[in-house]
Design an enzyme around this catalytic site. Structure first.
Site, short mmCIF file in Angstrom:
data_model
loop_
_atom_site.label_atom_id
_atom_site.label_comp_id
_atom_site.label_asym_id
_atom_site.label_seq_id
_atom_site.Cartn_x
_atom_site.Cartn_y
_atom_site.Cartn_z
N GLY A 169 39.30 38.82 42.18
CA GLY A 169 39.27 37.23 41.20
C GLY A 169 40.16 38.10 40.12
O GLY A 169 40.99 39.19 40.50
N ARG B 187 37.76 35.83 34.33
CA ARG B 187 39.12 35.31 35.43
C ARG B 187 38.95 35.01 37.06
O ARG B 187 39.55 35.66 36.73
CB ARG B 187 41.08 35.30 34.36
CG ARG B 187 41.14 34.79 33.26
CD ARG B 187 42.14 35.11 33.03
NE ARG B 187 42.22 36.57 32.91
CZ ARG B 187 43.80 37.19 32.90
NH1 ARG B 187 45.18 36.80 33.21
NH2 ARG B 187 44.50 38.50 32.55
N CYS C 199 45.16 38.38 38.10
CA CYS C 199 46.83 39.05 39.20
C CYS C 199 46.34 38.10 40.68
O CYS C 199 46.71 37.64 40.91
CB CYS C 199 46.70 40.77 39.53
SG CYS C 199 47.18 41.20 37.31
N PHE D 97 51.70 47.77 36.54
CA PHE D 97 50.90 47.83 38.04
C PHE D 97 49.61 48.34 36.96
O PHE D 97 48.46 49.54 37.33
CB PHE D 97 51.54 49.34 38.12
CG PHE D 97 52.93 48.81 39.15
CD1 PHE D 97 52.94 47.56 40.00
CD2 PHE D 97 53.66 49.49 38.76
CE1 PHE D 97 54.16 47.76 41.45
CE2 PHE D 97 55.84 49.33 38.97
CZ PHE D 97 55.28 48.43 40.34
N LYS E 123 35.50 41.95 37.31
CA LYS E 123 35.60 44.10 37.91
C LYS E 123 34.42 44.52 37.21
O LYS E 123 34.47 43.86 35.71
CB LYS E 123 36.45 44.41 37.92
CG LYS E 123 37.38 44.38 37.34
CD LYS E 123 38.71 44.99 37.70
CE LYS E 123 38.93 46.18 37.65
NZ LYS E 123 40.46 47.12 38.52
N GLU F 66 42.70 46.39 35.30
CA GLU F 66 42.53 46.53 34.23
C GLU F 66 41.12 47.33 33.96
O GLU F 66 40.03 47.57 35.12
CB GLU F 66 40.78 45.35 34.22
CG GLU F 66 42.33 43.91 33.56
CD GLU F 66 42.01 42.44 33.68
OE1 GLU F 66 40.63 42.30 32.96
OE2 GLU F 66 42.41 41.87 33.87
N PHE G 115 40.37 50.19 48.69
CA PHE G 115 40.50 48.19 48.83
C PHE G 115 40.02 48.40 50.46
O PHE G 115 40.12 47.49 50.46
CB PHE G 115 41.91 48.17 48.56
CG PHE G 115 42.60 47.82 47.21
CD1 PHE G 115 42.48 46.57 46.51
CD2 PHE G 115 42.29 49.37 45.97
CE1 PHE G 115 42.90 46.39 45.13
CE2 PHE G 115 43.11 48.24 44.77
CZ PHE G 115 42.98 47.88 44.23
#
Length: 444
Positions: free
Chosen positions: A263, A336, A266, A155, A329, A158, A255
């Site tokens: 993006g 990616r 994941c 979990f 982010k 990044e 969120f």
């Protein structure tokens, strides 16, 4: 069990997990097929950016507690607990996850084992994969060698991966025996000593936890963006709306920020793989809403491009546009499926002269989109710009002085694609400010 642990895969997940296992006191050997990457990691050089990880890598490679190899046999001889940390990308010909790398790990490692071994998956896989790998392991194991598969989903966020590994908000152990549970409890003993919640479950449920969590987070983000579209149609303010909604403890604020959308490697991949797996299992109808979640998310990129065209009076051809942000982010150099880069590339295709600046990911971005211009500072990117786009919410950008930038641009226009800047500061400095879901702020 031994204090020696193996990790298969030296990508983002594997390297981070391995360094954290070394930090927990284990003797860690990482197997990786990319010889150049192994050479770099052996020298303590991190091939990607993650806050705090370079220091861990350097410290534990220097001490010999963390080592890297290209030899599967060396890995097999090193330990009887191995974490599978290889990629499961989206298939080229569909939405499903490609588990080739995971199967290859089992096919290459298991025949070389000489003692009872636990294979612990951390990769995000379609539900049912662990059961298939268990069967494959039994078929490939040498006579008298017991191989058990368990699943311990990751979990990691990044930009926060070390904290998420060493001080997680929960641990999930997908096991088929008490022995496998004991192994995992031993590995995470120091973590569990801090009263971190642990959920012990079966293999199937553990596989569903990560994709289920990501599907929920993606849905929450796209819901916020759907509300932003409604606010634009009615004149409402989406930030005030989501603030009010988020005070409900059943919902929460995290969120729920509208903007350019999600993006990375994941969320997009995982929700598509979940839809594909549901279809394979004959229950696709229950997850059809995820198709709309994905569609809303991708539409955000088109909407920012449309906003840019409108701000350039209907045509971006030859217009100089500065894009602040390239990573998907902040606090990572991962590009990616980056919404920011997608917007920059689309504007370039429309004929705009796009200049991109990101504090960490210019090099990675240039590999994907070499035709774009990459600046080495905000000042360089915005000089002479007719429009500025704020597309990745790095802290550096929130601290920008709009008065200072005013002297550098040709036209003081900014689109805040992340709803992360203070509109009053920018408008008071003389900028035309625009953001998704806040139509009352359009203009100076």
């Amino acid at each position: 069990m031994s204090e020696s642990v193996g990790v298969i895969g030296a990508g983002y997940l594997g390297t981070t997990h391995a360094a954290c296992l070394a930090e927990l006191g284990f003797d860690v050997l990482v197997a990786e097929t990319d010889a150049a990457r192994v050479a770099a990691l052996r020298a303590g050089r991190l091939p990607f950016f993650e806050p705090g990880l370079a220091a861990l890598l350097e410290r534990h490679t220097a001490s010999g507690q963390l080592r890297f190899t290209t030899s599967v046999q060396e890995l097999a001889d090193h330990a009887d607990v191995h974490f599978i940390c290889v990629g499961t990308p989206q298939r080229r010909n569909g939405l499903a996850a490609d588990t080739t790398q995971v199967r290859t790990v089992v096919e290459s490692l298991v025949p070389r084992l000489s003692r009872t071994t636990f294979l612990i998956g951390k990769s995000t896989v379609p539900v049912g994969t662990a059961a298939e790998l268990s069967e494959l392991s039994r078929a490939l194991a040498p006579p008298g060698v017991l191989v058990e598969v368990a699943w311990n989903p990751e979990f990691m966020r990044e930009g926060h991966a070390i904290v998420d590994t060493l001080a997680p908000d929960r641990l999930v152990f997908g096991v088929a025996s008490t022995e496998a549970e004991k192994v995992l409890r031993h590995v995470y003993a120091s973590v569990l000593a801090r009263d971190v919640p642990v959920v012990v479950t079966d293999l199937t449920t553990s596989e569903l936890v990560k994709v289920g969590a990501n599907a929920f987070l993606a849905t929450k983000i796209s819901f916020a963006n759907a509300m932003a579209e409604l606010c634009e149609a009615t004149g409402g303010d989406v930030l005030t709306l989501t603030e009010a909604i988020g005070h409900d403890v059943r919902i929460g604020h995290r969120f729920l920020t509208p903007g350019l959308g999600f993006g990375g490697g994941c969320l997009p991949k995982d929700i598509r793989a979940l839809m594909a797996r549901a279809g394979e299992l004959g229950v696709s109808e229950v997850l059809t809403f995820l198709r709309q979640v994905d569609s809303i998310n991708m539409r955000q990129r088109r909407k920012i491009v449309e906003m840019a065209v409108e701000e350039c009076r209907g045509d971006v051809l030859g217009r100089r546009i500065a894009v602040l942000g390239a990573s998907f982010k902040p606090e990572t150099d991962d590009v990616r499926d980056s919404p920011a880069l997608s917007v920059a590339a689309q504007l370039h295709l429309h004929g705009a002269l796009v200049s991109v600046y990101d504090p960490r990911s210019n090099t990675n971005a240039a590999r994907l989109y070499p035709a774009l211009h990459y600046a080495d500072s905000v000042a360089s990117a915005v000089t002479g710009a007719h429009l500025v786009l704020h597309l990745t919410e790095w802290a550096e950008f929130s601290r920008l002085d709009p008065v200072e930038l005013l002297a550098l641009v040709d036209e003081p226009r900014i689109i805040d694609g992340r709803n992360a800047l203070d509109p009053r500061r920018w408008r008071d400095a003389g900028w035309s400010y625009r953001a998704p879901g806040r139509p009352h702020l359009n203009g100076a």
